[in-house]
Design a protein around this motif. Sequence first.
Motif, PDB file in Angstrom:
ATOM      1  N   LYS A   1       2.928  70.838  78.074  1.00  0.00           N
ATOM      2  CA  LYS A   1       3.331  72.051  78.774  1.00  0.00           C
ATOM      3  C   LYS A   1       4.169  71.684  79.990  1.00  0.00           C
ATOM      4  N   ASN A   2       4.863  72.680  80.532  1.00  0.00           N
ATOM      5  CA  ASN A   2       5.710  72.462  81.707  1.00  0.00           C
ATOM      6  C   ASN A   2       5.066  73.062  82.956  1.00  0.00           C
ATOM      7  N   PHE A   3       4.997  72.236  83.993  1.00  0.00           N
ATOM      8  CA  PHE A   3       4.443  72.621  85.290  1.00  0.00           C
ATOM      9  C   PHE A   3       5.596  72.600  86.284  1.00  0.00           C
ATOM     10  N   THR A   4       5.835  73.720  86.979  1.00  0.00           N
ATOM     11  CA  THR A   4       6.971  73.806  87.903  1.00  0.00           C
ATOM     12  C   THR A   4       6.515  74.215  89.296  1.00  0.00           C
ATOM     13  N   LEU A   5       6.894  73.407  90.289  1.00  0.00           N
ATOM     14  CA  LEU A   5       6.733  73.775  91.702  1.00  0.00           C
ATOM     15  C   LEU A   5       8.007  74.467  92.151  1.00  0.00           C
ATOM     16  N   TYR A   6       7.871  75.687  92.668  1.00  0.00           N
ATOM     17  CA  TYR A   6       9.004  76.363  93.306  1.00  0.00           C
ATOM     18  C   TYR A   6       8.805  76.292  94.809  1.00  0.00           C
TER      19      TYR A   6
ATOM     20  N   ARG B   1       9.712  87.988  89.463  1.00  0.00           N
ATOM     21  CA  ARG B   1      10.804  87.496  88.604  1.00  0.00           C
ATOM     22  C   ARG B   1      10.262  86.673  87.439  1.00  0.00           C
ATOM     23  N   PHE B   2       9.333  85.773  87.729  1.00  0.00           N
ATOM     24  CA  PHE B   2       8.771  84.887  86.712  1.00  0.00           C
ATOM     25  C   PHE B   2       8.060  85.676  85.616  1.00  0.00           C
ATOM     26  N   LYS B   3       7.229  86.634  86.026  1.00  0.00           N
ATOM     27  CA  LYS B   3       6.452  87.390  85.040  1.00  0.00           C
ATOM     28  C   LYS B   3       7.340  88.326  84.212  1.00  0.00           C
ATOM     29  N   SER B   4       8.465  88.757  84.777  1.00  0.00           N
ATOM     30  CA  SER B   4       9.382  89.601  84.001  1.00  0.00           C
ATOM     31  C   SER B   4      10.120  88.784  82.944  1.00  0.00           C
ATOM     32  N   ILE B   5      10.406  87.518  83.273  1.00  0.00           N
ATOM     33  CA  ILE B   5      11.108  86.628  82.339  1.00  0.00           C
ATOM     34  C   ILE B   5      10.133  85.988  81.350  1.00  0.00           C
ATOM     35  N   ASN B   6       8.963  85.641  81.854  1.00  0.00           N
ATOM     36  CA  ASN B   6       8.008  84.837  81.091  1.00  0.00           C
ATOM     37  C   ASN B   6       6.597  85.416  81.262  1.00  0.00           C
ATOM     38  N   PRO B   7       6.310  86.536  80.640  1.00  0.00           N
ATOM     39  CA  PRO B   7       5.023  87.221  80.873  1.00  0.00           C
ATOM     40  C   PRO B   7       3.792  86.396  80.507  1.00  0.00           C
ATOM     41  N   LYS B   8       3.958  85.424  79.600  1.00  0.00           N
ATOM     42  CA  LYS B   8       2.812  84.591  79.217  1.00  0.00           C
ATOM     43  C   LYS B   8       2.600  83.417  80.178  1.00  0.00           C
TER      44      LYS B   8
ATOM     45  N   GLY C   1       8.869  60.523  87.483  1.00  0.00           N
ATOM     46  CA  GLY C   1       8.979  61.232  86.213  1.00  0.00           C
ATOM     47  C   GLY C   1       9.073  62.741  86.365  1.00  0.00           C
ATOM     48  N   ILE C   2       9.332  63.214  87.585  1.00  0.00           N
ATOM     49  CA  ILE C   2       9.458  64.648  87.854  1.00  0.00           C
ATOM     50  C   ILE C   2      10.933  65.041  87.771  1.00  0.00           C
ATOM     51  N   THR C   3      11.210  66.136  87.094  1.00  0.00           N
ATOM     52  CA  THR C   3      12.591  66.603  86.911  1.00  0.00           C
ATOM     53  C   THR C   3      12.955  67.606  87.999  1.00  0.00           C
ATOM     54  N   MET C   4      14.118  67.397  88.618  1.00  0.00           N
ATOM     55  CA  MET C   4      14.609  68.295  89.652  1.00  0.00           C
ATOM     56  C   MET C   4      15.539  69.350  89.057  1.00  0.00           C
ATOM     57  N   HIS C   5      15.386  70.594  89.542  1.00  0.00           N
ATOM     58  CA  HIS C   5      16.291  71.679  89.183  1.00  0.00           C
ATOM     59  C   HIS C   5      16.701  72.380  90.481  1.00  0.00           C
ATOM     60  N   TYR C   6      17.942  72.866  90.519  1.00  0.00           N
ATOM     61  CA  TYR C   6      18.438  73.467  91.751  1.00  0.00           C
ATOM     62  C   TYR C   6      18.780  74.939  91.532  1.00  0.00           C
ATOM     63  N   THR C   7      18.510  75.719  92.571  1.00  0.00           N
ATOM     64  CA  THR C   7      18.730  77.170  92.494  1.00  0.00           C
ATOM     65  C   THR C   7      20.198  77.495  92.713  1.00  0.00           C
ATOM     66  N   ILE C   8      21.050  76.952  91.828  1.00  0.00           N
ATOM     67  CA  ILE C   8      22.499  77.099  91.970  1.00  0.00           C
ATOM     68  C   ILE C   8      22.954  78.493  91.552  1.00  0.00           C
ATOM     69  N   ASP C   9      22.389  78.972  90.445  1.00  0.00           N
ATOM     70  CA  ASP C   9      22.778  80.304  89.956  1.00  0.00           C
ATOM     71  C   ASP C   9      21.607  80.913  89.189  1.00  0.00           C
ATOM     72  N   ASP C  10      21.726  82.189  88.853  1.00  0.00           N
ATOM     73  CA  ASP C  10      20.645  82.906  88.182  1.00  0.00           C
ATOM     74  C   ASP C  10      20.321  82.320  86.814  1.00  0.00           C
ATOM     75  N   ASP C  11      21.342  81.878  86.087  1.00  0.00           N
ATOM     76  CA  ASP C  11      21.108  81.335  84.746  1.00  0.00           C
ATOM     77  C   ASP C  11      20.233  80.092  84.804  1.00  0.00           C
ATOM     78  N   THR C  12      20.508  79.211  85.781  1.00  0.00           N
ATOM     79  CA  THR C  12      19.714  77.985  85.944  1.00  0.00           C
ATOM     80  C   THR C  12      18.264  78.330  86.270  1.00  0.00           C
ATOM     81  N   ILE C  13      18.078  79.228  87.237  1.00  0.00           N
ATOM     82  CA  ILE C  13      16.725  79.617  87.645  1.00  0.00           C
ATOM     83  C   ILE C  13      15.976  80.244  86.474  1.00  0.00           C
ATOM     84  N   ASN C  14      16.617  81.174  85.797  1.00  0.00           N
ATOM     85  CA  ASN C  14      15.961  81.872  84.689  1.00  0.00           C
ATOM     86  C   ASN C  14      15.588  80.930  83.552  1.00  0.00           C
ATOM     87  N   ASN C  15      16.446  79.943  83.307  1.00  0.00           N
ATOM     88  CA  ASN C  15      16.166  78.976  82.245  1.00  0.00           C
ATOM     89  C   ASN C  15      14.925  78.146  82.561  1.00  0.00           C
TER      90      ASN C  15
END
Length: 360
Positions: free
Chosen positions: A3-8, A91-98, A54-68
Motif C-alpha cells: 500500500k501507499n503511505f503519503t505524508l502531506y 480534497r483527498f476524500k473526494s478523489i479517493n473515498p476509500k 526509499g521515500i519518494t518525493m512529490h511536489y505540489t507543482i500543479d493540480d494534476d500532480t497532486i490529484n495523481n
Amino acid sequence: MKKNFTLYWPSFVNAELCKDLGVITMIFNKHLNYNSHILCRKNQENYDEVTREGITMHYTIDDDTINNVLENTDILLLIGFYDFNLLMIQRFKSINPKGKVYLKLDLNVHWLGRIVFGQDTLELLNQCSLISVECRNLKKTLHEKWPLKIEYIPNGYYNVGLNKNIEYKEKENTIITVGRLGIYEKATEILLQAFKIAAKELINWKLKLIGGIDPNFQIYVDNFMNINPELKDRIIFTGRINDRELIEEEYRKAKIFCLTSRCEGFPNVFSEAANKGCYIISSDIDPAWDITDDKKYGSIFPINDYVSLANELITVCSNEERLETVCKDIQIYTKENFEWTKLCNKINSFLNENDQILNE
C-alpha cells in the motif's frame, strides 16, 4: 502488493526526517510494508537524505500532480489542526473515498484553547480513520470537549545507532537541553538564571546547551556571560548538531535533561533523552507528566520560575542514588511506551481495525 503511505506537509525539509512526521513516514516504509511518499512544495533542498531512505518525493507543482498522488494513496498522514489540512481531507476524500486519513493533532493546551469549529469541520474530521493527540491530559480534555474518538499516541524516539542500555557509570555531571535556544517558547533564559543560582552548590557540574541560538537571544547570552565570568567554563553552547549519532552521544553522557518551555506539544527530545537514561527536569507542560510518568522519573517545576528550578537542580544533582535508579528505570519505561516502531505498529493497527472487522 504494498500500500501507499503519503505524508502531506507543504513546508517539509530534510531536517524533519528526524522528527515525528519524518520518522513515522520512514518506519511505515522500512518496517510496515508500505511504499512511503512525501507531498510538499519544491524548495532549495535536494532531498537526497529522504530518497536514500526509499521515500519518494512529490511536489505540489500543479493540480494534476497532486490529484495523481492522492488517487494512489491508501493512507494520508496530516500533521496539525490547520486550515490547509482540513482542505486536504476534503480534497483527498473526494478523489479517493476509500483512502484513509490519519490526522496527528500535534496540539498544546494553548493551541487547543483557540480552536473553535462548527458542524462542517466536525463532518470533515469524522472522515478521518484515525485522530490522535500526544498527551494524556490533552486526550482527557478533548474527550470532554470534542464529540470525536481521539487516540493517545505520544511522540517517541528512533535510534540511528546501536540500541543498547546505558549504564549510569558512562554518564558525566552534565545537564543538557536541546532545541532552538532563545525563542520565547523555550524560555532558555530561565535555565541560565537557574544554573547561575545552583552553580554555587554544584561545583563539579556543567550545563550544555545544544542548538542554534536565536539572533535576538545572542545579545542576552553575551551579556549574561560578561556578568558571570566564573561560569564561562561551565556553560557550553555547542551550536546546532545535525548528526543524529552525535546527538545521541550527548544524551548518553548527560545525567539530566532540562526543558524550560513555556508551551510545547510533545517535544521529540523528551523521549530521546529518556531513552538514554537522562533524569528529566521540566517546566509544567502536559508532556512532562507523560515522560516522567507523573514524576516517577523526573521533576516538574512551575513555568517561568527559575528559583524553583534552581532548587530542583540542587536537590536532584546532589542525589546520586536517585539519578542512578532513574537512569535504569526510565530506559525500561521509555522502551515500553515511547519506541517509535512500537508506536507505528499501534498506528497501523488503529488504521486497519475496520478492515480486520470486515474480514472476520
